[in-house]
Motif scaffolding. Structure first.
Motif, mmCIF file in Angstrom:
data_model
loop_
_atom_site.group_PDB
_atom_site.id
_atom_site.type_symbol
_atom_site.label_atom_id
_atom_site.label_comp_id
_atom_site.label_asym_id
_atom_site.label_seq_id
_atom_site.Cartn_x
_atom_site.Cartn_y
_atom_site.Cartn_z
ATOM 1 N N SER A 153 0.678 -0.989 -0.463
ATOM 2 C CA SER A 153 0.067 0.390 0.010
ATOM 3 C C SER A 153 0.978 1.219 -0.120
ATOM 4 N N HIS A 154 0.555 2.249 -0.455
ATOM 5 C CA HIS A 154 1.442 3.383 -0.914
ATOM 6 C C HIS A 154 0.219 4.894 -0.608
ATOM 7 N N GLN A 155 0.721 5.687 0.012
ATOM 8 C CA GLN A 155 -0.211 6.752 -0.219
ATOM 9 C C GLN A 155 -0.370 8.237 -1.453
ATOM 10 N N THR A 156 -0.763 8.604 -1.861
ATOM 11 C CA THR A 156 -0.897 9.228 -3.260
ATOM 12 C C THR A 156 -1.068 10.527 -3.995
ATOM 13 N N ARG A 157 -1.126 11.430 -3.222
ATOM 14 C CA ARG A 157 -1.349 13.366 -3.291
ATOM 15 C C ARG A 157 -2.490 13.187 -4.423
ATOM 16 N N CYS A 158 -3.887 13.256 -5.271
ATOM 17 C CA CYS A 158 -4.166 13.378 -6.040
ATOM 18 C C CYS A 158 -4.992 14.979 -6.491
ATOM 19 N N GLU A 188 -0.774 5.259 8.295
ATOM 20 C CA GLU A 188 0.357 5.374 7.700
ATOM 21 C C GLU A 188 0.079 3.796 7.252
ATOM 22 N N SER A 189 0.624 3.531 5.918
ATOM 23 C CA SER A 189 0.431 2.356 4.639
ATOM 24 C C SER A 189 1.658 1.846 4.844
ATOM 25 N N MET A 190 1.979 0.495 4.055
ATOM 26 C CA MET A 190 2.990 0.029 4.189
ATOM 27 C C MET A 190 4.801 0.886 3.726
ATOM 28 N N ASP A 191 4.412 1.452 3.013
ATOM 29 C CA ASP A 191 5.888 1.942 2.544
ATOM 30 C C ASP A 191 5.861 3.144 3.405
ATOM 31 N N GLY A 192 5.279 3.265 4.757
ATOM 32 C CA GLY A 192 5.911 3.662 5.777
ATOM 33 C C GLY A 192 6.038 5.335 5.648
ATOM 34 N N THR A 194 2.918 -8.123 4.638
ATOM 35 C CA THR A 194 4.435 -8.400 4.773
ATOM 36 C C THR A 194 4.940 -7.991 5.486
ATOM 37 N N ASP A 195 5.812 -8.351 6.338
ATOM 38 C CA ASP A 195 6.824 -8.231 7.564
ATOM 39 C C ASP A 195 5.325 -7.685 8.623
ATOM 40 N N GLY A 196 4.172 -8.483 8.727
ATOM 41 C CA GLY A 196 3.522 -8.439 9.753
ATOM 42 C C GLY A 196 2.457 -6.931 9.633
ATOM 43 N N ARG A 197 2.932 -6.364 7.970
ATOM 44 C CA ARG A 197 1.767 -5.042 7.830
ATOM 45 C C ARG A 197 0.859 -5.597 7.054
ATOM 46 N N GLN A 198 0.214 -5.152 6.610
ATOM 47 C CA GLN A 198 -1.463 -5.586 5.332
ATOM 48 C C GLN A 198 -2.438 -3.918 5.930
ATOM 49 N N GLY A 199 -1.846 -3.556 4.207
ATOM 50 C CA GLY A 199 -3.249 -2.716 4.117
ATOM 51 C C GLY A 199 -2.659 -1.156 4.846
ATOM 52 N N ARG A 247 -2.707 0.931 8.861
ATOM 53 C CA ARG A 247 -2.863 1.641 10.661
ATOM 54 C C ARG A 247 -3.076 2.996 10.467
ATOM 55 N N SER A 248 -4.169 3.438 11.729
ATOM 56 C CA SER A 248 -4.302 4.945 11.970
ATOM 57 C C SER A 248 -4.492 4.852 12.889
#
Length: 149
Positions: A24-29, A89-93, A114-119, A121-122
């Motif tokens: 998962s990633h976050q992109t400004r759109c 927070e997305s998986m890419d940090g 992946t490494d205990g992360r999925q989707g 957290r908030s």
């Protein structure tokens, strides 16, 4: 466009999305496809009509100190902060914070564990609850950022 025609607005939002590898990633759109027209007898206003789909609206009150550990959004959904503040927070940090009037598109379905992360957290920020309105779209997620214009 004539010289005196007003410029169409752009409204920024964050898009939480999952790539083909399941990260998962976050992109400004930005919403950019606005039309200037009246509604009924009202003066013209800028409208950005999204594609039609069935949807569910859910209001959420996250208590002070609330934290949602790693999880996916239940469906592609627009999330609007009505009051309070929260972070995502997305998986890419990437970690973003939002307050009243800000909104995001949560579309991290199908992410890989992946490494205990999925989707994502908030959690809430500050000493008041975060009040959110979500519009859950009954559509399949898309694996490209900024596909809502």
């Amino acid at each position: 466009m004539t010289q005196n025609a007003p410029l169409a607005p752009q409204i920024a939002y964050w898009h939480l999305w999952t790539d083909v590898a399941g990260i998962s990633h976050q992109t400004r759109c930005a919403l950019t496809e606005f039309d200037l027209k009246g509604v009924g007898q009202a003066a013209p206003q800028w409208n950005n009509r999204q594609r039609r789909s069935e949807a569910s609206i859910v209001f959420t009150v996250q208590p002070v100190g609330w934290m949602g550990d790693w999880h996916e959004n239940p469906a592609p959904q627009w999330i609007v902060v009505l009051s309070g503040r929260w972070w995502i927070e997305s998986m890419d940090g990437t970690r973003i914070e939002q307050g009243p009037g800000e909104f995001s598109l949560g579309e991290d379905q199908g992410s890989a564990l992946t490494d205990g992360r999925q989707g994502h957290r908030s959690g809430t920020i500050g000493d008041v609850p975060a009040v959110l309105m979500t519009v859950q779209l009954h559509i399949s997620p898309d694996r490209l950022p900024c596909h809502f214009k």
